[in-house]
Design an enzyme around this catalytic site. Structure first.
Site, mmCIF file in Angstrom:
data_model
loop_
_atom_site.group_PDB
_atom_site.id
_atom_site.type_symbol
_atom_site.label_atom_id
_atom_site.label_comp_id
_atom_site.label_asym_id
_atom_site.label_seq_id
_atom_site.Cartn_x
_atom_site.Cartn_y
_atom_site.Cartn_z
ATOM 1 N N SER A 127 1.247 -1.232 0.231
ATOM 2 C CA SER A 127 -0.221 0.384 -0.450
ATOM 3 C C SER A 127 0.872 1.306 -0.133
ATOM 4 C CB SER A 127 -0.214 -0.243 1.354
ATOM 5 O OG SER A 127 -1.891 0.768 1.000
ATOM 6 N N HIS A 167 -7.994 -5.373 -1.153
ATOM 7 C CA HIS A 167 -6.630 -4.362 -0.233
ATOM 8 C C HIS A 167 -5.789 -4.888 0.393
ATOM 9 C CE1 HIS A 167 -4.185 -0.969 -0.329
ATOM 10 N NE2 HIS A 167 -4.527 -1.101 1.394
#
Length: 678
Positions: free
Chosen positions: A537, A652
């Site tokens: 991320s 994610h």
């Protein structure tokens, strides 16, 4: 710098088409050689099997949350890869074999409805907890479907509250009313129901039995806001309706809704706050002057809430940070306020007696471990649940009373032999002279060798020591050195450790990480060819920057669900919500500093880059998979070799179940052993 917002400047914009046939054909063509290369060895299979065993073991702690007389838990194992939502009593939980009452079997639900459901959470109705709003996502995405569930009958409520797939907000007011932010269609001002960040900009009050279109508008924000929402505090005698408007990721306008009037809560927009009973607790992120006294970022202040709203600023300081100590969290029990602090990244817990705010003993908390508050029941008791772990200590669950003390009631099994493994803290000196801490974890008999450096450095996210069964098994026990970096951008030393590294200060994150990489070599723990780094991320952006701006420091990089194209990040999915962290690339002054590190624009021919494994998920609706795809395509265009793997589901987190997680972890460690482990 070339404007990469145009198709002419960016030939890989088509890779941002998440589900297009052309893009998915590209994904499959890139997955295949990576899988073929990295998954055929006995070592990969052993690491995959070991990881899956760790994730699936029935011996791990079933963490719980109390809701009245029941303890609720969500559980995945080999027989239930997508999980069970279940409950038990405290009496049963404290036995060796608790009797679990299964409320929802997600695997069975997937099969019955032929849907790729992944559990996304449950919001229960106080005070009876007999109804729940269940969120289910397809493939692990942030967007979810919401349905109302009747807990006693274990059935979905016919005609109950329900929302189609979206990044909705919904929360109980009472049995027949909720606050909701979702797709309402075009609004009276001509704009949509969503902010440019992809979150609700309208919050409404919705009554059972009415159509969503009839819900009453409570507040409408701007398209340029991050999100709008409302919540109801049902604490008897202290019921309040609170509304928020997040104008950016770190600034929020807060209100109490009294009747139809929004009354501002006059605290700094960047402050964290809560209202408990009649106490207003405020922690500013920047200096805040109250009654002529300036309070440092990360302080904790208490006010009388009704008096504050009438203009009285009389307050008491509950915590004041220093250069080594920061506040990380706080939690109320019935008679105590429990503070969690970090002192040079070491956890400390302190209890204060509510009202007098005098220190009170919290007995039984282990030393030399990372301890966190998991759950409390402030309305009814001083019950408290704590977690405890360290790099070489498997997690323990502590239970007890904040006034009399806690004790260990469950412990996780050790997944690797840590009897000869030690952890040490060191400090590297960054380019501006700042001392930046990091931890080194290795076997005692290992003096130098392949080293994996992990970092994040953003959003005030603190990295604290904790047990890492998968890393310990696949890396440390096999002779690798593991390093945990506490670089700026995180929250290890309070808000200023973060705020100095946002926007134009972003370079500090990368300078800190590079300083640790150099320090590891200078200490003789490794060499540049044997040093790898890993991050996901925002940490994936960190890896992209290391590849393109500091390639000489590393032999390999694992870049997971990354941000890469910082010229277009704000146009993709939730990217606009992060402009308070990185800056606005459409503002020439801010693009000037963003362009100095944006990896996508800095890929060059003729540069010796580290070996790269880039991974992402098709179903990630937070960080767009186009970042990872385009980075790979650009690297290949300029003559660089890169391994690429994209999970078709997973959200994610990159994986939707334990099997996918085990595969992803084994793939990364096999890549590392092949590239720097020789």
């Amino acid at each position: 710098m070339t404007d990469a917002n145009t198709t002419a400047a960016d030939p890989y914009l088509w890779l941002e088409e998440v589900d297009s046939d052309r893009a998915l054909d590209w994904v499959r063509a890139h997955n295949a050689p990576t899988v073929d290369e990295l998954t055929g060895s006995d070592r990969f299979e052993q690491m995959r099997a070991d990881t899956l065993a760790i994730l699936d073991t029935d011996d791990r702690i079933p963490y719980v949350r109390r809701r009245r007389e029941f303890l609720y838990n969500f559980w995945r194992d080999a027989q239930h890869p997508y999980g069970l939502w279940r409950r038990t009593t405290l009496e049963s939980y404290r036995t060796d074999s608790p009797e679990w009452d299964v409320l929802i079997d997600v695997d069975a639900l997937r099969e019955a409805e032929n849907e790729n459901w992944v559990w996304a959470g449950a919001s229960m109705l106080r005070p009876d907890y007999d109804r729940a709003l269940i969120s289910l996502s397809r493939g692990g995405a942030d967007a979810s479907v919401v349905r109302e569930f009747d807990v006693p009958s274990r059935t979905w409520v016919d005609g109950g509250f329900a929302l189609p797939e979206n990044k909705s907000n919904i929360g109980w007011i009472d049995r027949d009313t909720v606050y909701v932010g979702t797709e309402f269609g075009q609004q009276p001002d001509g704009d949509s129901s969503w902010t440019s960040s992809g979150y609700p900009r309208v919050v409404k009050r919705w009554t059972r039995g009415t159509d969503l279109s009839q819900a009453q508008t409570v507040f409408t924000g701007s398209v340029d806001d991050v999100a709008i929402g409302a919540a109801f505090d049902p604490t008897p005698g202290y019921q309040r309706h609170l509304v928020y408007r997040a104008t950016d990721f770190y600034n929020t306008d807060n209100y109490e809704l009294t009747g139809d009037e929004l009354v501002a809560i006059d605290i700094p927009s960047d402050a964290a706050y809560s209202v408990h009973l009649d106490y207003l607790i405020v922690s500013p992120k920047t200096p805040w002057t109250v009654e002529g006294v300036e309070h440092a970022p990360g302080s904790l202040l208490v006010f009388d809430y009704p008096a504050f709203q009438s203009g009285d600023r009389t307050h008491r300081v509950l915590f004041a940070p220093d250069e080594h100590t920061s506040l990380q969290d706080y939690a109320f029990t019935k008679s105590r306020l429990v503070l969690t602090t970090l002192h040079d990244v070491a956890t400390r817990l302190e209890a204060l007696a509510i009202g007098t705010w005098e220190p009170a003993e919290l007995a039984g908390v282990p030393e030399l471990a990372t301890v966190g508050v998991l759950d409390v029941d402030p309305e009814h008791s001083d019950e408290i649940w704590l977690s405890s772990s360290a790099f070489t200590q498997a997690p323990s669950l502590l239970y007890g009373d904040a006034t009399t003390g806690v004790e260990v009631i469950r412990s996780s099994p050790e997944h690797f032999d840590a009897s000869n493994v030690g952890a040490q803290q060191f400090f590297a000196t960054s380019d501006d002279g700042t001392a930046v801490p990091y931890f080194v974890v290795k076997r005692d008999d290992v003096e130098t060798g392949p080293t994996l450096l992990y970092g994040y450095g953003g959003f005030e996210n603190s990295l604290t020591p904790g047990y890492m069964g998968v890393t310990g098994t696949n890396w440390i026990a096999r002779g690798g050195v593991f390093v945990y970096a506490n670089i700026r951008g995180g929250g290890e030393y309070g808000p200023s450790w973060h705020t100095q590294a946002v926007k134009a200060g972003r370079h500090l994150v990368y300078e800190d990480f590079a300083a640790i990489a150099r320090d590891l070599v200078a200490r003789g723990l490794t060499t540049a060819p044997q040093l790898a780094a890993r991050g996901g991320s925002n940490g994936g952006l960190l890896m992209g920057v290391m590849a393109t701006s500091y390639p000489e420091l590393f032999g390999a990089l694992v870049c997971q669900v990354p941000l890469i194209d910082m010229r277009r990040y704000h146009l993709l999915l939730a990217g606009a919500s992060w402009m308070a962290e990185y800056g606005d690339p459409d503002d020439p002054a801010e693009w000037e500093f963003i362009s100095q590190y944006s990896p996508y624009q800095l890929v060059r021919e003729g540069v010796a880059y580290p070996e790269l494994l880039v991974t992402t998920s098709t179903r990630d609706d937070r960080v767009h998979p186009g970042h990872a795809r385009k980075f790979t395509a650009r690297l290949e265009e300029t003559g660089h070799s890169v391994r690429y793997y994209e999970n078709i589901e997973g959200g994610h987190g990159g994986a939707a179940d334990n099997k996918q997680s085990a595969f992803k972890e084994a793939l990364a460690y096999e890549f590392l052993w092949r590239t720097i482990g020789g």
